[in-house]
Scaffold this motif. Structure first.
Motif, PDB file in Angstrom:
ATOM      1  N   GLY A  54      -5.911   8.169  -4.744  1.00  0.00           N
ATOM      2  CA  GLY A  54      -5.427   6.907  -5.386  1.00  0.00           C
ATOM      3  C   GLY A  54      -4.317   6.956  -3.959  1.00  0.00           C
ATOM      4  N   CYS A  55      -3.474   5.914  -4.420  1.00  0.00           N
ATOM      5  CA  CYS A  55      -2.591   5.500  -3.327  1.00  0.00           C
ATOM      6  C   CYS A  55      -1.087   6.321  -3.345  1.00  0.00           C
ATOM      7  CB  CYS A  55      -2.053   3.933  -3.549  1.00  0.00           C
ATOM      8  SG  CYS A  55      -1.099   3.763  -5.083  1.00  0.00           S
ATOM      9  N   GLN A  56      -0.397   5.943  -2.515  1.00  0.00           N
ATOM     10  CA  GLN A  56       0.972   7.158  -2.415  1.00  0.00           C
ATOM     11  C   GLN A  56       1.790   6.946  -3.540  1.00  0.00           C
ATOM     12  OE1 GLN A  56       3.320   6.237   1.076  1.00  0.00           O
ATOM     13  NE2 GLN A  56       3.675   8.341   1.124  1.00  0.00           N
ATOM     14  N   CYS A  57       1.859   5.639  -4.191  1.00  0.00           N
ATOM     15  CA  CYS A  57       2.792   5.533  -5.203  1.00  0.00           C
ATOM     16  C   CYS A  57       2.216   5.763  -6.643  1.00  0.00           C
ATOM     17  CB  CYS A  57       3.462   4.132  -5.294  1.00  0.00           C
ATOM     18  SG  CYS A  57       2.358   2.682  -5.888  1.00  0.00           S
ATOM     19  N   ARG A  58       0.736   6.019  -6.718  1.00  0.00           N
ATOM     20  CA  ARG A  58      -0.059   6.288  -7.791  1.00  0.00           C
ATOM     21  C   ARG A  58      -0.233   5.136  -8.812  1.00  0.00           C
ATOM     22  NH1 ARG A  58      -0.897  11.781  -7.839  1.00  0.00           N
ATOM     23  NH2 ARG A  58      -1.592  11.856  -9.932  1.00  0.00           N
ATOM     24  N   ALA A  59       0.167   3.799  -8.205  1.00  0.00           N
ATOM     25  CA  ALA A  59      -0.162   2.923  -9.182  1.00  0.00           C
ATOM     26  C   ALA A  59      -1.771   2.563  -9.383  1.00  0.00           C
ATOM     27  CB  ALA A  59       0.480   1.369  -8.722  1.00  0.00           C
ATOM     28  N   VAL A  60      -2.506   2.822  -8.021  1.00  0.00           N
ATOM     29  CA  VAL A  60      -3.951   2.731  -8.155  1.00  0.00           C
ATOM     30  C   VAL A  60      -4.533   4.173  -8.080  1.00  0.00           C
ATOM     31  CG1 VAL A  60      -5.915   2.091  -6.620  1.00  0.00           C
ATOM     32  CG2 VAL A  60      -3.904   0.546  -6.734  1.00  0.00           C
ATOM     33  N   PHE A  66      -6.211  -2.416  -0.672  1.00  0.00           N
ATOM     34  CA  PHE A  66      -5.009  -1.595  -0.694  1.00  0.00           C
ATOM     35  C   PHE A  66      -3.949  -1.749  -1.980  1.00  0.00           C
ATOM     36  CE2 PHE A  66      -2.212  -5.199   0.042  1.00  0.00           C
ATOM     37  CZ  PHE A  66      -3.040  -6.146   0.375  1.00  0.00           C
ATOM     38  N   CYS A  67      -3.146  -0.887  -2.183  1.00  0.00           N
ATOM     39  CA  CYS A  67      -2.203  -0.786  -3.342  1.00  0.00           C
ATOM     40  C   CYS A  67      -1.376  -1.856  -3.236  1.00  0.00           C
ATOM     41  CB  CYS A  67      -1.343   0.482  -3.615  1.00  0.00           C
ATOM     42  SG  CYS A  67      -0.441   0.249  -4.568  1.00  0.00           S
ATOM     43  N   PRO A  68      -1.248  -3.014  -4.198  1.00  0.00           N
ATOM     44  CA  PRO A  68      -0.299  -4.025  -4.169  1.00  0.00           C
ATOM     45  C   PRO A  68       1.048  -3.753  -4.004  1.00  0.00           C
ATOM     46  CG  PRO A  68      -1.394  -4.017  -6.152  1.00  0.00           C
ATOM     47  CD  PRO A  68      -2.097  -3.024  -5.369  1.00  0.00           C
ATOM     48  N   ARG A  69       1.484  -2.574  -4.475  1.00  0.00           N
ATOM     49  CA  ARG A  69       2.823  -2.030  -4.692  1.00  0.00           C
ATOM     50  C   ARG A  69       3.235  -1.128  -3.251  1.00  0.00           C
ATOM     51  NH1 ARG A  69       4.247   0.365 -10.664  1.00  0.00           N
ATOM     52  NH2 ARG A  69       3.037  -1.245 -11.773  1.00  0.00           N
ATOM     53  N   CYS A  70       2.440  -0.207  -2.896  1.00  0.00           N
ATOM     54  CA  CYS A  70       2.912   0.724  -1.911  1.00  0.00           C
ATOM     55  C   CYS A  70       2.111   0.279  -0.504  1.00  0.00           C
ATOM     56  CB  CYS A  70       2.730   2.025  -2.283  1.00  0.00           C
ATOM     57  SG  CYS A  70       1.077   2.833  -2.352  1.00  0.00           S
ATOM     58  N   GLY A  71       0.953  -0.390  -0.808  1.00  0.00           N
ATOM     59  CA  GLY A  71       0.346  -0.504   0.449  1.00  0.00           C
ATOM     60  C   GLY A  71      -0.605   0.058   0.892  1.00  0.00           C
TER      61      GLY A  71
END
Ligand SMILES: [Zn+2]
Ligand SMILES: [Zn+2]
Length: 141
Positions: free
Chosen positions: A14-20, A78-83
């Motif tokens: 997933g992404c760095q902020c774990r939203a995705v 890409f993650c819409p929060r952390c990119g």
């Protein structure tokens, strides 16, 4: 190569902020290290490692990745929060999706099998491996 129960578990990432988040229950079709200019610019990184999957073999959860058309017929997500960059899809590989190996929780489990777009590799990036090198996109089987 030996397999342990741990190594046969589905890959997750997933992404760095774990939203995705995503889960990969099947093995990839191909793994590459891509040196193309487009990947370099999109990821702000000297090269990008990718694992290629059938789209149905990537199970996304959490927030939906945002999609951006990076060149005609090619889409990067890409993650819409952390990119964090996650995926790549293109009209020339219908039904398939590349997942950035760097987005995996255990990226060491998916070493690249070859270099692609080696003709666009940065001259200071010299990797001492013996993997096959393709000047551009590899021949499709
Ligand atoms: Zn994120
Ligand atoms: Zn590339």
């Amino acid at each position: 190569m030996t397999t342990s129960p741990c190594n046969s578990a589905a890959l997750e990432g997933g992404c760095q902020c774990r939203a995705v988040r995503f889960r990969l229950p099947a093995p990839p079709l191909l793994t590459v290290l891509c040196h193309c200019r487009s990947c370099r610019r999109a990821h702000s990184a000297p090269a990008v490692a990718w694992a290629l999957y059938a789209q149905g073999d990537v199970e996304f959860s959490g927030e939906a990745p945002q999609v951006y058309e990076s060149s005609p017929g090619a889409r990067r997500s890409f993650c819409p929060r952390c990119g964090s960059r996650i995926g790549f899809e293109a009209d020339y590989i219908p039904g398939l999706i590349d997942i950035a190996i760097g987005s995996l929780d255990e990226p060491a489990r998916l070493p690249p099998q070859m270099h692609i777009w080696d003709e666009e590799r940065l001259p200071w990036l010299q990797l001492a491996d013996e993997l096959p090198r393709h000047a551009a996109f590899p021949p499709m089987a």
